[in-house]
Design an enzyme around this catalytic site. Structure first.
Site, PDB file in Angstrom:
ATOM      1  N   GLY A   1       5.436  -5.957  -8.282  1.00 18.02           N
ATOM      2  CA  GLY A   1       5.410  -4.612  -7.715  1.00 18.02           C
ATOM      3  C   GLY A   1       5.056  -4.626  -6.247  1.00 18.02           C
ATOM      4  N   LYS A   2       5.357  -3.508  -5.595  1.00 19.47           N
ATOM      5  CA  LYS A   2       5.048  -3.368  -4.169  1.00 19.47           C
ATOM      6  C   LYS A   2       4.821  -1.900  -3.872  1.00 19.47           C
ATOM      7  CE  LYS A   2       6.543  -4.965   0.366  1.00 19.47           C
ATOM      8  NZ  LYS A   2       7.538  -5.771   1.117  1.00 19.47           N
ATOM      9  N   GLY A   3       3.822  -1.612  -3.066  1.00 22.51           N
ATOM     10  CA  GLY A   3       3.523  -0.227  -2.701  1.00 22.51           C
ATOM     11  C   GLY A   3       3.063  -0.138  -1.269  1.00 22.51           C
ATOM     12  N   ARG A   4       2.548   1.041  -0.906  1.00 23.59           N
ATOM     13  CA  ARG A   4       2.131   1.252   0.484  1.00 23.59           C
ATOM     14  C   ARG A   4       0.870   0.458   0.825  1.00 23.59           C
ATOM     15  NH1 ARG A   4       0.248   7.555  -0.326  1.00 23.59           N
ATOM     16  NH2 ARG A   4      -1.274   7.176  -1.978  1.00 23.59           N
TER      17      ARG A   4
ATOM     18  N   GLY B   1       0.209  -2.701  -0.502  1.00 21.17           N
ATOM     19  CA  GLY B   1       0.448  -4.142  -0.533  1.00 21.17           C
ATOM     20  C   GLY B   1       1.382  -4.527  -1.669  1.00 21.17           C
ATOM     21  N   GLU B   2       1.072  -5.638  -2.329  1.00 28.09           N
ATOM     22  CA  GLU B   2       1.927  -6.155  -3.399  1.00 28.09           C
ATOM     23  C   GLU B   2       1.103  -6.451  -4.648  1.00 28.09           C
ATOM     24  OE1 GLU B   2       4.839  -8.479  -0.218  1.00 28.09           O
ATOM     25  OE2 GLU B   2       3.688  -9.627  -1.668  1.00 28.09           O
ATOM     26  N   VAL B   3       1.786  -6.449  -5.798  1.00 32.39           N
ATOM     27  CA  VAL B   3       1.143  -6.827  -7.063  1.00 32.39           C
ATOM     28  C   VAL B   3       1.866  -8.050  -7.617  1.00 32.39           C
ATOM     29  CG1 VAL B   3       0.510  -6.112  -9.402  1.00 32.39           C
ATOM     30  CG2 VAL B   3       0.496  -4.436  -7.538  1.00 32.39           C
TER      31      VAL B   3
ATOM     32  N   LYS C   1      -3.625  -7.892  -7.192  1.00 33.13           N
ATOM     33  CA  LYS C   1      -3.218  -6.903  -6.194  1.00 33.13           C
ATOM     34  C   LYS C   1      -3.565  -7.469  -4.819  1.00 33.13           C
ATOM     35  CE  LYS C   1      -3.624  -1.856  -5.679  1.00 33.13           C
ATOM     36  NZ  LYS C   1      -4.360  -0.679  -6.188  1.00 33.13           N
TER      37      LYS C   1
ATOM     38  N   ASP D   1      -6.071  10.469  -6.536  1.00 32.54           N
ATOM     39  CA  ASP D   1      -4.655  10.080  -6.383  1.00 32.54           C
ATOM     40  C   ASP D   1      -4.027   9.851  -7.753  1.00 32.54           C
ATOM     41  OD1 ASP D   1      -2.299   9.539  -5.070  1.00 32.54           O
ATOM     42  OD2 ASP D   1      -2.780   7.441  -4.667  1.00 32.54           O
TER      43      ASP D   1
END
EC number: 2.7.11.30
Length: 502
Positions: free
Chosen positions: A211-214, A216-218, A231, A332
């Site tokens: 996974g990837k988000g705002r 960083g990465e998982v 994470k 959130d």
């Protein structure tokens, strides 16, 4: 009388005001001994003058002292006997008018040696050359060392944690479950000891990015054969990493419906810093991913909803004891921040924006973080900036609005009468895929719209009650919204009425 000069030596007598002057010589011819300064008409190294006799010592180009003597004419002799220093030259002169050949008794000495006198010497030139050469070689070696070290790091996998076989603090055969159970029974209840966390972080093997988000990465990794989620935060998200680590390690935080925290560590690799948060791994992924590919029946729907609100209820609840837990608001909440376990229950994740309530001081502990929540899930009081930031209950009620939208996402995927809707995000039909604050404010605050219910819900008792529940969660007035505990109890009653064991 003798007139001596070495550097700026005063010559002559002193006036009443202290000024030195050269005495007026007697108007006669004075004979002086001369050496290296003899005029052509001199006889037997004797010269004549109406001024002064002198003897001078100076250092030649090779650094050897040379003594000379002779006659000085009356004109300008005062200045010459004062012997104005010449830069980088050692010299001393003495003058006299006492008698003929009086300069035979003059013995001037060189002034003391100063460091700067060697500036132009050959020895200094050699020393300077050697120093520059050595410094240049050292600089070249340092540059080469840094270059090869950088290239070596570049060839390594980007997210690899060094496998240093440090078994000092973790005996062979110990599993993560064993370590966590031991820390709960004998520790402070705030997670594994720091040294154990660091040891685990060193021994993890990164397997693949999932996974990837705002932030960083998982990655999915392995520790002694057990799968874990890692994470990896961007360095710009250090505040989120610090806050999430802090919240996870809060006393009595561990709960079956809160993502299981294992370890956190900062790894420096020279050219960059990596921030790791290691947690339990759940292969089903987020609730968002799960709902896109999976349809639900009433039991699985209630199971997802009940377990999610159970985790939220634990977050929101303050526990009073010798080692108490503060009340925590998520800030959130969304389907991407809830994970689905193998057994079909959920756990809440991503606590980087969480806020704590310190009841002893009645203080709201807000993280110093520039990051904000997800606009699509923001309640009206956040969108119109009317939320009271100093009142902790405001954050609790904001969470409940977001949770109401999550219930809507779950209920749409529940099959009734052979019908089910495709997965959609809340407000999918009212705002763009990446809505702005203005988009959301107009829909939620001004028009006061909420996600619509499919017609089939009215003919299914379970879905009808779910619709009523989410409506009471996303009420425009925060004070009218249900608490997490009330939602939990309502879902438990719904399950009981349909003979569903959660």
């Amino acid at each position: 009388m003798l007139l001596r000069s070495a550097g700026k030596l005063n010559v002559g007598t002193k006036k009443e005001d202290g000024e030195s002057t050269a005495p007026t010589p007697r108007p006669k011819v004075l004979r002086c001994k001369c050496h290296h300064h003899c005029p052509e008409d001199s006889v037997n190294n004797i010269c004549s003058t109406d001024g002064y006799c002198f003897t001078m010592i100076e250092e030649d180009d090779s650094g050897l002292p040379v003594v000379t003597s002779g006659c000085l004419g009356l004109e300008g002799s005062d200045f010459q006997c004062r012997d104005t220093p010449i830069p980088h030259q050692r010299r001393s002169i003495e003058c006299c008018t006492e008698r003929n050949e009086c300069n035979k008794d003059l013995h001037p000495t060189l002034p003391p040696l100063k460091n700067r006198d060697f500036v132009d010497g050959p020895i200094h030139h050699r020393a300077l050359l050697i120093s520059v050469t050595v410094c240049s070689l050292l600089l070249v070696l340092i540059i080469l060392f840094c270059y090869f070290r950088y290239k070596r790091q570049e060839t390594r996998p980007r997210y690899s944690i060094g496998l240093e076989q440090d078994e000092t603090y973790i005996p062979p055969g110990e599993s993560l479950r064993d370590l966590i159970e031991q820390s709960q029974s004998s520790g402070s209840g705030s997670g594994l000891p720091l040294l154990v966390q660091r040891t685990i972080a060193k021994q993890i093997q990164m397997v693949k990015q999932i996974g990837k988000g705002r932030y960083g990465e998982v990655w999915m990794g392995k520790w002694r054969g057990e799968k874990v989620a890692v994470k990896v935060f961007f360095t710009t998200e250090e505040a989120s990493w610090f806050r999430e680590t802090e919240i996870y390690q809060t006393v009595l935080m561990r709960h079956e419906n809160i993502l299981g925290f294992i370890a956190a560590d900062i790894k420096g690799t020279g050219s960059w810093t990596q921030l790791y948060l290691i947690t339990d791994y759940h292969e089903n992924g987020s609730l968002y991913d799960y709902l896109k590919s999976t349809t639900l029946d009433a039991k699985s729907m209630l199971k997802l909803a009940y377990s999610s609100v159970s985790g939220l209820c634990h977050l929101h609840t303050e526990i009073f004891s010798t080692q108490g837990k503060p009340a925590i608001a998520h800030r959130d909440l969304k389907s991407k921040n809830i994970l689905v376990k193998k057994n079909g229950t959920c756990c809440i994740a991503d606590l980087g924006l969480a806020v704590k309530f310190i009841s002893d001081t009645n203080e709201v502990d807000i993280p110093p973080n520039t990051r904000v929540g997800t606009k699509r899930y923001m309640p009206p009081e956040v969108l119109d900036e009317s939320l009271n930031r100093n009142h902790f209950q405001s954050y609790i009620m904001a969470d409940m609005y977001s949770f109401g939208l999550i219930l809507w996402e779950v209920a749409r995927r529940c099959v009734s009468g052979g019908i089910v809707e495709e997965y959609q995000l809340p407000y999918h039909d009212l705002v763009p895929s990446d809505p702005s604050y203005e988009d959301m404010r107009e829909i939620v605050c001004i028009k006061k719209l909420r996600p619509s219910f499919p017609n089939r819900w009215s003919s299914d008792e379970c879905l009808r009650q779910m619709g009523k529940l989410m409506t009471e969660c996303w009420a425009h007035n925060p004070a009218s919204r249900l608490t997490a505990l009330r939602v939990k109890k309502t879902l438990a009653k719904m399950s009981e009425s349909q003979d569903i064991k959660l």
